[in-house]
Design a protein around this motif. Structure first.
Motif, PDB file in Angstrom:
ATOM      1  N   PRO A  65       0.508  -1.327   0.190  1.00 24.13           N
ATOM      2  CA  PRO A  65      -0.926   0.157  -0.143  1.00 24.13           C
ATOM      3  C   PRO A  65       0.623   0.609   0.347  1.00 24.13           C
ATOM      4  O   PRO A  65       0.591   2.194  -1.011  1.00 24.13           O
ATOM      5  CB  PRO A  65      -0.992   0.075   1.257  1.00 24.13           C
ATOM      6  CG  PRO A  65      -1.244  -1.635   1.356  1.00 24.13           C
ATOM      7  CD  PRO A  65       0.599  -2.187   1.371  1.00 24.13           C
ATOM      8  N   ALA A  66       2.048   1.680   0.798  1.00 28.12           N
ATOM      9  CA  ALA A  66       2.512   1.980   0.900  1.00 28.12           C
ATOM     10  C   ALA A  66       3.481   2.654  -0.970  1.00 28.12           C
ATOM     11  O   ALA A  66       3.887   3.961  -1.649  1.00 28.12           O
ATOM     12  CB  ALA A  66       3.599   2.215   1.966  1.00 28.12           C
ATOM     13  N   HIS A  67       3.817   2.125  -1.860  1.00 26.09           N
ATOM     14  CA  HIS A  67       4.056   2.052  -3.292  1.00 26.09           C
ATOM     15  C   HIS A  67       3.234   2.584  -4.060  1.00 26.09           C
ATOM     16  O   HIS A  67       3.335   2.970  -4.742  1.00 26.09           O
ATOM     17  CB  HIS A  67       4.116   0.283  -3.095  1.00 26.09           C
ATOM     18  CG  HIS A  67       4.935   0.447  -5.048  1.00 26.09           C
ATOM     19  ND1 HIS A  67       6.349   1.507  -5.551  1.00 26.09           N
ATOM     20  CD2 HIS A  67       3.703  -0.089  -6.180  1.00 26.09           C
ATOM     21  CE1 HIS A  67       5.941   1.072  -6.439  1.00 26.09           C
ATOM     22  NE2 HIS A  67       4.644   0.808  -7.129  1.00 26.09           N
ATOM     23  N   VAL A  68       2.008   1.674  -3.087  1.00 24.26           N
ATOM     24  CA  VAL A  68       0.233   2.038  -4.501  1.00 24.26           C
ATOM     25  C   VAL A  68       0.592   4.023  -3.780  1.00 24.26           C
ATOM     26  O   VAL A  68      -0.037   4.814  -5.013  1.00 24.26           O
ATOM     27  CB  VAL A  68      -0.597   1.751  -3.935  1.00 24.26           C
ATOM     28  CG1 VAL A  68      -1.309   2.042  -5.248  1.00 24.26           C
ATOM     29  CG2 VAL A  68      -0.205   0.294  -4.875  1.00 24.26           C
ATOM     30  N   GLU A  69       0.778   4.360  -3.198  1.00 25.07           N
ATOM     31  CA  GLU A  69       0.549   5.760  -2.411  1.00 25.07           C
ATOM     32  C   GLU A  69       1.184   6.144  -3.461  1.00 25.07           C
ATOM     33  O   GLU A  69       1.451   7.336  -4.260  1.00 25.07           O
ATOM     34  CB  GLU A  69       0.756   5.624  -0.894  1.00 25.07           C
ATOM     35  CG  GLU A  69       0.239   7.160  -0.853  1.00 25.07           C
ATOM     36  CD  GLU A  69      -0.729   7.956   0.018  1.00 25.07           C
ATOM     37  OE1 GLU A  69      -1.764   8.879  -0.377  1.00 25.07           O
ATOM     38  OE2 GLU A  69      -2.173   6.768  -0.285  1.00 25.07           O
ATOM     39  N   SER A  70       2.971   6.349  -2.669  1.00 23.81           N
ATOM     40  CA  SER A  70       3.920   7.007  -3.834  1.00 23.81           C
ATOM     41  C   SER A  70       3.515   7.064  -4.960  1.00 23.81           C
ATOM     42  O   SER A  70       3.905   8.125  -5.993  1.00 23.81           O
ATOM     43  CB  SER A  70       4.841   6.178  -3.636  1.00 23.81           C
ATOM     44  OG  SER A  70       5.461   6.743  -1.958  1.00 23.81           O
ATOM     45  N   GLY A 129      -8.712  -1.896  -4.858  1.00 25.29           N
ATOM     46  CA  GLY A 129      -9.883  -0.396  -4.509  1.00 25.29           C
ATOM     47  C   GLY A 129      -8.632   0.505  -4.302  1.00 25.29           C
ATOM     48  O   GLY A 129      -9.216   1.670  -3.219  1.00 25.29           O
ATOM     49  N   LEU A 130      -7.461   0.007  -3.802  1.00 25.47           N
ATOM     50  CA  LEU A 130      -6.378   1.449  -3.579  1.00 25.47           C
ATOM     51  C   LEU A 130      -6.159   2.452  -4.023  1.00 25.47           C
ATOM     52  O   LEU A 130      -5.539   3.194  -3.328  1.00 25.47           O
ATOM     53  CB  LEU A 130      -4.436   0.351  -3.497  1.00 25.47           C
ATOM     54  CG  LEU A 130      -4.710  -0.523  -3.404  1.00 25.47           C
ATOM     55  CD1 LEU A 130      -3.283  -1.514  -2.830  1.00 25.47           C
ATOM     56  CD2 LEU A 130      -5.061  -0.483  -1.276  1.00 25.47           C
TER      57      LEU A 130
END
Length: 204
Positions: free
Chosen positions: A31-36, A63-64
């Motif tokens: 999730p942190a990678h997808v956020e970045s 649904g990230l």
């Protein structure tokens, strides 16, 4: 290696998502990678002054991207389309395929992450044309290629062995009929009137 047929909805069952999304030992989604990644995509589109009011995530998974879009484009609508019957039942997405999904009007931003390598060569060509119909603005695409395996940048212990190893040129050739490549996985529709400088496009 897969045969000549694309993955079916049954491929993406509860066991698939348990392995690749929910199990801490085997999941490939960070999730942190997808956020970045989402911050990069949205911020760059804002910098380029590409208007984003309607967003389609085709192959939206769990649904990230939904919350990321809401933070960066708070007035935009988000529509999730997913091939997996399991995820549609669990999250309420519309069921559909990137190969032939149709919408009443095109979107300002289409996200297609990790979907295209599951398609046969024929279905891939149809999907790339369809993405051109679905986006009137920007497109974000993420797909591992044959060259990525040759360069040893793919962790084969975590990557699904059933995907096709299409060449990068197959993706670029199909997308370039409808889009200009911007780099970083971002593409801009040839119908967009966003005022980009020439060097903001990749060489064509």
């Amino acid at each position: 290696m897969p045969g000549m047929h694309s993955a079916t909805p049954a491929t993406f069952d509860e066991a698939y998502y348990q392995r690749y999304y929910f199990d801490k030992k085997t999941k490939v989604v960070d999730p942190a990678h997808v956020e970045s990644l989402g911050t990069f995509v949205c911020s760059y589109l804002q910098y380029l002054r590409v208007p984003v009011h309607r967003v389609l995530d085709v192959g939206c998974g769990i649904g990230l991207w939904r919350d990321i879009i809401a933070r960066h484009f708070p007035g935009a609508s988000f529509h999730g389309v997913e091939f997996s019957e399991y995820l549609c039942e669990r999250y309420g997405w519309e069921q559909g395929s990137v190969v032939d999904y149709r919408a009443r009007q095109p979107f300002d931003l289409v996200i297609c992450q990790g979907v295209l390598p599951y398609l046969s060569p024929t279905d891939l060509r149809h999907a790339l044309d369809n993405l051109g119909r679905l986006s009137q603005g920007a497109l974000y695409v993420e797909a591992v290629t044959r060259e990525d395996y040759a360069r040893d940048v793919v962790d084969e212990n975590l990557t699904d062995p059933r995907i096709f190893r299409h060449r990068a040129e197959a993706y670029r050739r199909g997308l370039s009929r409808h889009f200009h490549e911007l780099g970083g996985g971002l593409w801009l529709s040839r119908e967009s009137d966003a005022p980009l400088f020439t060097l903001e496009y990749a060489a064509e």
